[in-house]
Write a protein that holds these residues in place. Structure first.
Motif, PDB file in Angstrom:
ATOM      1  N   GLN A  82      -2.035  -4.450  -9.306  1.00  0.00           N
ATOM      2  CA  GLN A  82      -1.242  -5.463  -8.609  1.00  0.00           C
ATOM      3  C   GLN A  82      -0.173  -6.042  -9.534  1.00  0.00           C
ATOM      4  O   GLN A  82       0.996  -6.174  -9.141  1.00  0.00           O
ATOM      5  CB  GLN A  82      -2.141  -6.586  -8.084  1.00  0.00           C
ATOM      6  N   GLN A  88      -7.882  -3.218 -10.074  1.00  0.00           N
ATOM      7  CA  GLN A  88      -7.055  -3.666  -8.954  1.00  0.00           C
ATOM      8  C   GLN A  88      -6.058  -4.732  -9.404  1.00  0.00           C
ATOM      9  O   GLN A  88      -4.894  -4.730  -8.989  1.00  0.00           O
ATOM     10  CB  GLN A  88      -7.942  -4.210  -7.842  1.00  0.00           C
ATOM     11  N   GLY A 122      -9.476   4.505  -7.355  1.00  0.00           N
ATOM     12  CA  GLY A 122      -9.028   3.328  -6.616  1.00  0.00           C
ATOM     13  C   GLY A 122     -10.042   2.777  -5.644  1.00  0.00           C
ATOM     14  O   GLY A 122      -9.805   1.745  -5.022  1.00  0.00           O
TER      15      GLY A 122
END
Length: 609
Positions: free
Chosen positions: A87, A83, A402
């Motif tokens: 990002q 993650q 994800g």
């Protein structure tokens, strides 16, 4: 002031040097480095011809990961690292797209603008700092004194502020150009208000046919192809993988629970005898995030925690310390510092219930055997052989790219990110663990995300076409009932057909109604029909309805007028945000973005094996 900012630029080089070392460690420990030729010139992506270097991406990911680890007081799982990587990547892509827009539109930022903003418009994170507040509110005078202090210069704060505003000011100028002309008329405000405050109550008959086997068989390949081509976007899917999984639970015994409770009581006694709560929490709390802050939970909203803990926070006398509070996480000691009706500020200390030394030793030995003989193996059979040898049950789970993997109602740390990191089918993971168990997974199959080929979703499309045909088949029956109801009553027509009359409401136009679906044609009909009238059949995606509006209540214009100014501000800000989001989304869709992350990581992994 700006000269002071630049005079301290040397400080930033220290930060960069530390970050570079951290970046190397991040890559090394996350498995991104292998034997492949990753160099300072290797590109991980390009955006409209502008390259993003692999080392730049890793450096940005590393800094974000370090910040999160410091905030949480623990290392990140592979899922969390993935993650962070996503990002960092998305922010770098967005930065390039914004810079291109600034150049195209001639947007610039001056030194005078930076000084003005730094002095009188501090970043949001500064406004939240306790040292810059008075009576719980941001104190501008304290902020001004801080900017003029030697500490601000010595710590590089002024340089960081300059960098922040060089990024933020052009962004604000761009967003103002994009959405500064948004205006909401009174007519539009009234319509929005009515959508949430008009209400309707309805009675209805529903027809929800289930396609028969014969209807599914009758669907032709031509019909399947036509539906698929017309709804191709509906068949875009995230990547998915099938994993074999074994776990070794770390189950505490009743004796472990009793021992943890005794330890918690002893810590409470220590605090009661004069030890500082914050010091004991830092030393002993198993909640590493709040423990690092002396047990400080910050602002807590009522209902945010599990019931036993929530009850303690909102029932304890302010300033007092609770007896041990048992939750699914362990035993807590709670101290409430300040509270209103629905918010509280509290400290807590957590002791997890863990296996005792004897049981933990046995569990760790099993985990060592599993790790030694199967973890990291590229031989698929090693997983099965080892699991059988030490008596572990092999299960199958499906994971979505994800999203964290789940097994027996719990998240399995790192398994999902590992499965989509470029590993080969048949390969086994390293040993993962959390407070509940050790886990080992093997990749059995994987499917790439994106638009799925017709062959993959053919059965799903067949079912959808069959459902539409089944709905077609009930329309004549629904029309006959609507006609009969219009000549008598809905209840009489329902009795004749042996169907129940159902009711729903009151609901607003914008209220999701479970029976009809969100933004349903039925909800629309409920606000256009005359009260008491029976509708023609109303078709949705999976049902047909015949409805009668029993009651409708219009929004109160006087109440609307009283809140109109507040509503206008809220709606204007919301529409500006929406316009900016749409613009940025379109900017990204129009850009040519070449993303090499998967290929690089997969190549590195293959070369490292």
């Amino acid at each position: 002031m700006l000269q002071q900012m630049r005079a301290k630029a040397a400080y930033i080089w220290i930060v960069i040097a530390v970050a570079f070392v951290g970046a190397y460690l991040f890559v090394d420990t996350s498995g991104l480095l292998g034997l492949g030729p990753i160099t300072t010139s290797t590109t991980v992506a390009s955006v409209d011809g502008r390259d993003i270097l692999y080392t730049q991406w890793v450096d940005a990911s590393s800094q974000m990961a370090q910040q999160q680890e410091q905030q949480q007081g623990r290392g990140l799982t592979l899922d969390e690292r993935r993650q962070v990587e996503d990002q960092a990547f998305n922010e770098m892509v967005s930065s390039i797209l914004l810079e291109n827009e600034y150049e195209r539109r001639g947007i610039r930022v001056t030194d005078a603008e930076i000084v003005e903003m730094a002095r009188y418009n501090p970043p949001p994170q500064f406004q939240q700092l306790p040292d810059l507040q008075t009576d719980g509110r941001f104190d501008a005078a304290k902020y001004q004194r801080f900017l003029a202090s030697p500490a601000a210069r010595q710590q590089g704060i002024l340089v960081n502020l300059e960098n922040y505003y060089r990024s933020e000011i052009p962004k604000q100028k761009l967003f103002s150009q994009i959405a500064g002309d948004v205006y909401i008329s009174d007519t539009r405000l009234w319509t929005i208000y009515k959508d949430t405050h008009d209400s309707a109550t309805v009675s209805y008959l529903s027809f929800k046919p289930v396609p028969t086997k014969e209807q599914k068989t009758a669907v032709t390949d031509a019909e399947i192809s036509a539906y698929y081509n017309a709804h191709r976007k509906d068949f875009e899917r995230a990547g998915s993988a099938t994993l074999s999984i074994v776990s070794i639970p770390r189950r505490p015994t009743a004796a472990d629970t009793a021992e943890t409770l005794a330890k918690t009581k002893a810590l409470r006694d220590e605090i009661a005898k004069g030890a500082k709560f914050e010091d004991v929490a830092k030393r002993e709390s198993d909640d590493t995030s709040s423990g690092a802050k002396g047990g400080d939970l910050g602002r807590s909203v009522k209902g945010a925690y599990v019931k036993a803990f929530d009850d303690a926070i909102f029932s304890l006398p302010i300033g007092t310390m609770s007896q041990p509070v048992k939750t699914e996480f362990g035993f807590h000691i709670v101290r409430v510092d300040k509270r209103t009706a629905d918010t509280a500020y509290a400290h807590h200390l957590l002791k997890l219930v863990k296996q005792g030394d004897s049981a933990a030793t046995k569990t760790d030995r099993l985990a060592d055997q599993l790790a030694t003989h199967a973890a990291g193996s590229i031989v698929a059979s090693a997983f099965d052989t080892t699991a059988k040898a030490i008596g572990l049950l092999i299960s199958r789970i499906t994971v979505t790219e994800g999203q964290p993997a789940e097994y027996l109602g719990r998240q399995v740390p790192s398994a999902s990110a590992w499965a989509f990191s470029g590993v080969a089918v048949g390969e086994s993971s390293d040993l993962f663990d959390d407070e509940a168990a050790y886990y080992l997974v093997r990749l059995d199959s994987i499917r790439d995300g994106g638009a799925q080929n017709l062959a993959v979703v053919k059965d799903e499309v067949r079912d959808l076409v069959a459902r539409q045909k089944a709905l077609d088949a009930v329309i004549p029956k629904a029309q006959a009932m609507a006609k009969e109801a219009a000549g008598s009553t809905l209840e009489a027509a329902a009795t004749t057909a042996g169907r129940p009359v159902e009711k729903d409401g009151p609901f607003a136009r914008s209220t999701p109604v479970a029976a009809f679906g969100f933004v349903s044609e039925v909800s629309g009909a409920a606000f256009t029909l005359t009260v008491g009238a029976v509708s023609e059949p109303v078709r949705t995606e999976d049902a047909v309805f015949v409805i009668r509006v029993d009651k409708r209540v219009s929004a109160d214009t006087a109440k609307w007028s009283m809140q109109k100014s507040t509503q206008r501000l809220q709606v204007t800000n919301s529409m500006r945000d929406q316009k900016v989001r749409i613009y940025l989304d379109n900017l990204r869709k129009a850009a040519k973005i070449v993303d090499k992350r998967k290929e690089l990581n997969a190549a590195q992994r293959r070369q490292a094996i």
